[in-house]
Design an enzyme around this catalytic site. Structure first.
Site, short mmCIF file in Angstrom:
data_model
loop_
_atom_site.label_atom_id
_atom_site.label_comp_id
_atom_site.label_asym_id
_atom_site.label_seq_id
_atom_site.Cartn_x
_atom_site.Cartn_y
_atom_site.Cartn_z
N THR A 295 -25.91 -14.39 -5.96
CA THR A 295 -26.80 -13.82 -6.96
C THR A 295 -26.84 -12.31 -6.79
O THR A 295 -26.48 -11.78 -5.74
CB THR A 295 -28.22 -14.40 -6.82
OG1 THR A 295 -29.08 -13.79 -7.77
CG2 THR A 295 -28.79 -14.14 -5.42
N ARG A 296 -27.28 -11.62 -7.83
CA ARG A 296 -27.45 -10.18 -7.70
C ARG A 296 -28.83 -9.87 -7.12
O ARG A 296 -29.15 -8.73 -6.84
CB ARG A 296 -27.25 -9.48 -9.04
CG ARG A 296 -28.23 -9.89 -10.09
CD ARG A 296 -27.96 -9.20 -11.42
NE ARG A 296 -28.63 -9.89 -12.48
CZ ARG A 296 -29.93 -9.84 -12.71
NH1 ARG A 296 -30.71 -9.12 -11.95
NH2 ARG A 296 -30.46 -10.52 -13.70
N LYS A 297 -29.65 -10.87 -6.93
CA LYS A 297 -31.00 -10.68 -6.39
C LYS A 297 -30.91 -10.65 -4.86
O LYS A 297 -30.99 -11.67 -4.19
CB LYS A 297 -31.92 -11.78 -6.89
CG LYS A 297 -32.13 -11.71 -8.39
CD LYS A 297 -32.81 -12.95 -8.91
CE LYS A 297 -33.02 -12.86 -10.39
NZ LYS A 297 -31.79 -13.01 -11.16
N THR A 298 -30.74 -9.46 -4.35
CA THR A 298 -30.53 -9.26 -2.91
C THR A 298 -31.61 -8.34 -2.35
O THR A 298 -32.46 -7.84 -3.09
CB THR A 298 -29.15 -8.62 -2.68
OG1 THR A 298 -29.08 -7.42 -3.45
CG2 THR A 298 -28.03 -9.56 -3.09
#
Length: 139
Positions: free
Chosen positions: A110-113
């Site tokens: 995911t780009r949610k890092t």
């Protein structure tokens, strides 16, 4: 460098440090460690025994770093923090990749890092055998 090292360690002291593995998993961040050490002090030498993506067990020796003690002490915490984080991500990724082995499925990230360390976390996913999906909203 840190104030404790600067006040207690002679400027010309040469030392070495070993990175010993403490848990089973997948090691990640060795290439980043080399970059950090060299960026801080290009006289630091690193003898590497493992590579990113290797499965490891307690007692394995990842690398030995040699050079000015002040430089080693000034960079070791940053190196350890990144390697611990990246190795954890790579280990968890590899566990899931192993579960889906033999299927047509791919493990996408995911780009949610974590803010500020997205690149390192996505790098760790690749090291663990996962696939980067998107880096941000622009792609």
């Amino acid at each position: 460098g840190d104030h404790s090292s600067l006040s207690c360690v002679p400027k010309d002291a040469i030392g070495q440090a070993k990175l010993l593995v403490k848990e089973e998993g997948v090691i990640a961040g060795i290439e980043l460690a080399e970059r950090i050490f060299k960026r801080y002090d290009d006289s630091i030498e690193m003898e590497v025994f493992l590579k990113d993506g290797d499965r490891v067990k307690p007692g394995d020796l990842a690398f030995i770093v040699r050079g000015p003690s002040i430089s080693i002490l000034s960079t070791e915490r940053l190196v350890l923090n990144f390697m611990q984080r990246m190795s954890g991500v790579a280990t968890q990724t590899r566990a899931i990749v192993d579960l889906i082995d033999g299927t047509n499925a791919k493990l996408l990230d995911t780009r949610k890092t974590t803010p500020g360390i997205r690149y390192m976390e996505k790098w760790a996913v690749r090291i663990g055998g996962g696939v980067n999906h998107r880096f941000a909203l622009y792609d």
